[in-house]
Structure formats: structure tokens, C-alpha cells
Scaffold this motif. Structure first.
Motif, mmCIF file in Angstrom:
data_model
loop_
_atom_site.group_PDB
_atom_site.id
_atom_site.type_symbol
_atom_site.label_atom_id
_atom_site.label_comp_id
_atom_site.label_asym_id
_atom_site.label_seq_id
_atom_site.Cartn_x
_atom_site.Cartn_y
_atom_site.Cartn_z
ATOM 1 N N ILE A 101 0.831 -1.212 0.000
ATOM 2 C CA ILE A 101 0.000 0.000 0.000
ATOM 3 C C ILE A 101 0.864 1.259 0.000
ATOM 4 C CG2 ILE A 101 -1.645 1.350 1.392
ATOM 5 C CD1 ILE A 101 -2.918 -1.357 2.216
ATOM 6 N N GLY A 102 1.934 1.241 0.786
ATOM 7 C CA GLY A 102 2.843 2.388 0.814
ATOM 8 C C GLY A 102 2.429 3.460 1.810
ATOM 9 N N PRO A 103 3.241 4.540 1.911
ATOM 10 C CA PRO A 103 3.021 5.567 2.937
ATOM 11 C C PRO A 103 1.879 6.537 2.609
ATOM 12 C CG PRO A 103 4.929 6.129 1.603
ATOM 13 C CD PRO A 103 4.455 4.788 1.106
ATOM 14 N N GLY A 104 1.293 7.116 3.666
ATOM 15 C CA GLY A 104 0.351 8.226 3.514
ATOM 16 C C GLY A 104 -1.002 7.879 2.924
ATOM 17 N N ALA A 105 -1.407 6.630 2.992
ATOM 18 C CA ALA A 105 -2.668 6.242 2.373
ATOM 19 C C ALA A 105 -3.866 6.590 3.264
ATOM 20 C CB ALA A 105 -2.674 4.741 2.073
ATOM 21 N N GLU A 135 -19.563 12.750 1.229
ATOM 22 C CA GLU A 135 -18.764 13.347 2.317
ATOM 23 C C GLU A 135 -17.279 13.030 2.154
ATOM 24 O OE1 GLU A 135 -20.272 11.871 6.073
ATOM 25 O OE2 GLU A 135 -22.186 11.306 5.170
ATOM 26 N N LEU A 136 -16.990 11.983 1.371
ATOM 27 C CA LEU A 136 -15.594 11.569 1.210
ATOM 28 C C LEU A 136 -14.977 12.134 -0.063
ATOM 29 C CD1 LEU A 136 -16.046 7.826 2.197
ATOM 30 C CD2 LEU A 136 -15.164 9.657 3.620
ATOM 31 N N ASP A 137 -15.787 12.869 -0.862
ATOM 32 C CA ASP A 137 -15.323 13.322 -2.167
ATOM 33 C C ASP A 137 -14.036 14.122 -2.106
ATOM 34 O OD1 ASP A 137 -17.017 12.065 -3.801
ATOM 35 O OD2 ASP A 137 -18.314 13.791 -4.231
ATOM 36 N N ASP A 138 -13.924 14.956 -1.043
ATOM 37 C CA ASP A 138 -12.748 15.810 -1.017
ATOM 38 C C ASP A 138 -11.705 15.330 -0.016
ATOM 39 O OD1 ASP A 138 -15.187 18.190 -0.029
ATOM 40 O OD2 ASP A 138 -14.297 16.621 1.198
ATOM 41 N N LEU A 139 -11.466 14.032 0.014
ATOM 42 C CA LEU A 139 -10.325 13.510 0.764
ATOM 43 C C LEU A 139 -9.085 14.179 0.175
ATOM 44 C CD1 LEU A 139 -10.774 9.630 1.136
ATOM 45 C CD2 LEU A 139 -11.147 11.423 2.806
ATOM 46 N N ALA A 140 -8.228 14.706 1.053
ATOM 47 C CA ALA A 140 -7.023 15.395 0.573
ATOM 48 C C ALA A 140 -6.275 14.504 -0.423
ATOM 49 C CB ALA A 140 -6.131 15.730 1.761
ATOM 50 N N ALA A 141 -5.538 15.150 -1.329
ATOM 51 C CA ALA A 141 -4.797 14.420 -2.356
ATOM 52 C C ALA A 141 -3.898 13.364 -1.718
ATOM 53 C CB ALA A 141 -3.975 15.396 -3.175
ATOM 54 N N GLY A 142 -3.666 12.293 -2.436
ATOM 55 C CA GLY A 142 -2.869 11.178 -1.925
ATOM 56 C C GLY A 142 -3.595 9.893 -2.221
ATOM 57 N N LYS A 143 -2.922 8.801 -1.950
ATOM 58 C CA LYS A 143 -3.492 7.504 -2.303
ATOM 59 C C LYS A 143 -4.655 7.120 -1.386
ATOM 60 C CE LYS A 143 -1.918 2.781 -3.133
ATOM 61 N NZ LYS A 143 -0.713 1.991 -3.451
ATOM 62 N N THR A 144 -5.720 6.586 -1.967
ATOM 63 C CA THR A 144 -6.838 6.037 -1.197
ATOM 64 C C THR A 144 -6.917 4.541 -1.465
ATOM 65 O OG1 THR A 144 -8.089 8.104 -1.293
ATOM 66 C CG2 THR A 144 -9.346 6.103 -0.866
ATOM 67 N N VAL A 145 -7.088 3.777 -0.399
ATOM 68 C CA VAL A 145 -7.253 2.326 -0.541
ATOM 69 C C VAL A 145 -8.579 1.924 0.093
ATOM 70 C CG1 VAL A 145 -6.335 0.044 0.054
ATOM 71 C CG2 VAL A 145 -4.764 1.901 -0.557
ATOM 72 N N LEU A 146 -9.422 1.267 -0.695
ATOM 73 C CA LEU A 146 -10.666 0.718 -0.146
ATOM 74 C C LEU A 146 -10.343 -0.595 0.533
ATOM 75 C CD1 LEU A 146 -13.567 1.111 -2.716
ATOM 76 C CD2 LEU A 146 -12.813 2.637 -0.912
ATOM 77 N N PHE A 147 -10.799 -0.708 1.764
ATOM 78 C CA PHE A 147 -10.596 -1.931 2.532
ATOM 79 C C PHE A 147 -11.949 -2.631 2.577
ATOM 80 C CE2 PHE A 147 -10.207 -3.995 6.833
ATOM 81 C CZ PHE A 147 -9.159 -4.841 6.523
ATOM 82 N N PHE A 148 -12.048 -3.796 1.938
ATOM 83 C CA PHE A 148 -13.352 -4.471 1.812
ATOM 84 C C PHE A 148 -13.186 -5.952 2.146
ATOM 85 C CE2 PHE A 148 -17.307 -5.275 -0.893
ATOM 86 C CZ PHE A 148 -18.160 -4.594 -0.035
ATOM 87 N N LEU A 159 -12.707 6.354 -7.114
ATOM 88 C CA LEU A 159 -11.268 6.415 -6.856
ATOM 89 C C LEU A 159 -10.534 7.072 -8.014
ATOM 90 C CD1 LEU A 159 -10.887 2.753 -5.508
ATOM 91 C CD2 LEU A 159 -10.913 4.858 -4.130
ATOM 92 N N ARG A 160 -9.262 7.396 -7.759
ATOM 93 C CA ARG A 160 -8.426 7.975 -8.802
ATOM 94 C C ARG A 160 -7.382 6.967 -9.259
ATOM 95 N NH1 ARG A 160 -8.799 13.183 -5.313
ATOM 96 N NH2 ARG A 160 -7.777 11.845 -3.816
ATOM 97 N N SER A 161 -6.763 7.251 -10.375
ATOM 98 C CA SER A 161 -5.715 6.380 -10.895
ATOM 99 C C SER A 161 -4.628 6.170 -9.836
ATOM 100 C CB SER A 161 -5.148 7.011 -12.163
ATOM 101 O OG SER A 161 -4.015 6.299 -12.565
#
Ligand code: AVJ
Length: 306
Positions: free
Chosen positions: A61-65, A132-145, A169-171
Motif C-alpha cells: 500500500i505504501g506511505p500516507g494512504a 462526504e468523502l469526495d474531497d479527501l485530501a490528495a494522496g493515495k486512497t485504498v478501499l478496505f473491503f 477512486l483515482r488512478s
């Protein structure tokens, strides 16, 4: 709406009830008990795969997710991941059961005081709760399912849900998702027809809930729990079987049950690794890798938005 969904489902040729209604407060607690049963190998197996591979997963996953968890429930599974991750940006659980979600949120905040935690109450298949989650600050997002929740949807709907996730999600964003694998039907059926009858209580609770919330008079003793594996459909089906011909009154309406007629309450789809990779791929996620247990009972997939 609950009443409309119930009347619509029970008006069909094969009576059905949407499985999300199994998870009210009592149902969610019964499901937690199912997860502790010897017969229900899914939760234990998944937990072992996580704990055996957590370092590897956190590195992947890496840092800052930012971690978003649809259907988070008691948020217990995510905790070791949040602790292992390199400076996670935040944790965003979504669940329809506010009682369980808000208690879990308080616990996570107490244990990880530096982490931003924002809980959203709602049905994660609806776009509103994601706004409500649309404007999560820039950076990687990981869905945990985790939890094989995706198995509740038939493959077509599952593909649509994954696609819906992908468009949120974004690329470069990713999904970490657990699926139960196709296996021997005896093992599968024992998991959904446990010897302690907790799954039976979980299944019948949906009728108790209808009685309590919709002014209905289901007699729970007139229904039996049934669960079986359907090999062609690759799923365990859960039903409530009417033990005799009778009528039930729901909000002023009569619903007739023949002897032996069933209400189909839940599906739990099973996948092969290749089958699930295909589903991910078709939904816009490139499968990167998966982790499994030695007996190949269960798999956790990591896939990235192209
Ligand atoms: C929550 C969908 C993963 O299908 O195994 C367990 C639900 N139903 N026992 C599953 C369930 C009966 C469970 N999921």
C-alpha cells in the motif's frame, strides 16, 4: 424503504428479502457470533492471512494512504492494518448500523489518537454516503473491503459495485478485498448451517425485525433455516422455509405462504482466484497480487485503478 422492499420482495414468485436487512443491531451482533463459530472458517482464515502477510500488505500500500472501509461494522479487522501502515492519512468507515459504527469509531480514536477518523452512516451502495468523502485530501486512497462482503452480491451486481468503487477512486488508488474461495460443498454448508444454530437465529431475526418495525405478525416457529451450496451458481443460498401453509399480516396486507415455500434471504458467492481477477479487471481494477491460506480456502486480493 424497508416496508416497500419487504412487500416487493414477498410479492415475487420466489419470495426474497434484501440481505442488508439482516444487519440491524441484533443481526449485527448475531453475525459477530457467527464469526466466532468453529464451523464458520471464513473470518478466522481471513484473519490469519492478514496477520501472516500484514507487513507485506502495508508495504504494497505504501506511505500516507487514506483507508476507506465500506460496511465497516465494528471496525476490528482494519486495526492491525492501520497500526502497520506507514503514516496513514486517515480512516473513513461507512456502515448502516450507527450503534456499532459509532462505538467502533470511539475505540479506534482511543487506540490511534493521531489518526483522523471520520465515520459515515449509510448504505455504501448509494452515492450519497460517498459524497462526504469526495474531497479527501490528495494522496493515495485504498478501499478496505474484507469479510467476503462482495459475496453477498451476484457476480453481475458485484461487478457493478466494483465499478462503482472504481469510479469513486483515482488512478493509482487501490482495493484490498477478501473473497471466499470455491471449495467442497460439505465445508461450505457447515459454515452456513452451524451446529450451534447461530446462523438460524441470524436468518430468522429478519422476520423478528419486520414484526418489530413494520407491524407484522410472523410466527418465527413456523419457519426453518435452510442453507445449501448451489455448485452451478457457485453460491451458498440461505432461505427461510415455511413449515406449513399460512398467512402473515404485514402493515395491513396479507401474505400467503404454502407449505415448503421459501423466502430467499441471502446469497454468498464463492470465487476462484482467476474468476475474481476477471471480475476486478472488468470493473476497472488491475489485479496486482493476492494472498491466500495453505488450504486455499480464502483469498485477499490487491488491485489498482488503472
Ligand atoms: C457477511 C456476507 C460475508 O456470506 O459469509 C454468514 C454473511 N450469512 N453466515 C457470508 C453470512 C450467514 C457473510 N457475509
Amino acid at each position: 424503504m424497508f416496508l416497500r422492499d419487504v412487500l416487493e420482495g414477498l410479492g415475487k414468485q420466489q419470495k426474497t428479502l434484501p440481505c442488508k436487512y439482516l444487519y440491524d443491531e441484533i443481526g449485527s451482533r448475531l453475525f459477530e457470533r457467527i464469526c466466532e463459530l468453529d464451523d464458520y472458517y471464513l473470518t478466522r482464515t481471513e484473519a490469519a492471512i492478514f496477520s501472516d502477510n500484514m507487513v507485506d500488505m502495508a508495504r504494497q500500500i505504501g506511505p500516507g494512504a487514506a483507508i476507506v472501509e465500506p460496511g465497516a461494522g465494528n471496525c476490528e479487522k482494519v486495526q492491525p492494518l492501520l497500526e502497520q501502515l506507514d503514516s496513514p492519512r486517515g480512516y473513513y468507515p461507512i456502515d448502516i448500523s450507527p450503534e456499532i459504527l459509532l462505538a467502533a469509531r470511539a475505540r479506534i480514536i482511543a487506540q490511534l489518537p493521531d489518526l483522523e477518523v471520520q465515520a459515515s452512516v449509510g448504505d455504501f451502495t448509494r452515492p450519497e454516503v460517498w459524497r462526504e468523502l469526495d474531497d479527501l485530501a490528495a494522496g493515495k486512497t485504498v478501499l478496505f473491503f474484507p469479510g467476503s462482503t462482495i459475496g453477498n452480491f451476484d457476480p453481475c451486481q458485484a461487478g457493478e459495485l466494483l465499478q462503482f468503487f472504481a469510479t469513486r477512486l483515482r488512478s493509482g488508488d487501490a482495493i484490498l478485498i477478501g473473497t471466499d474461495l470455491v471449495k467442497d460443498s460439505v465445508v461450505l454448508e457447515r459454515a452456513y448451517c452451524d451446529s450451534e444454530h447461530v446462523t438460524a437465529a441470524f436468518n430468522k431475526n429478519i422476520l423478528a425485525r419486520i414484526n418489530g418495525e413494520l407491524d407484522a405478525d410472523f410466527d418465527l416457529s413456523l419457519f426453518a433455516h435452510r442453507a445449501f451450496y448451489h455448485p452451478l451458481r457457485q453460491r451458498v443460498e440461505m432461505h427461510l422455509v415455511s413449515l406449513k401453509e399460512h398467512c402473515v399480516r404485514i402493515a395491513g396486507r396479507q401474505v400467503r405462504f404454502a407449505e415448503g415455500e421459501t423466502i430467499h434471504t441471502e446469497n454468498s458467492h464463492k470465487y476462484s482466484v482467476t474468476g475474481f481477477n476477471r471480475l476486478l479487471d472488468e470493473a476497472g481494477f488491475a489485479p496486482i497480487r493476492h494472498w491466500s491460506d495453505l488450504q486455499q480456502r480464502y483469498a485477499i486480493h490487491y488491485a489498482q485503478v488503472a
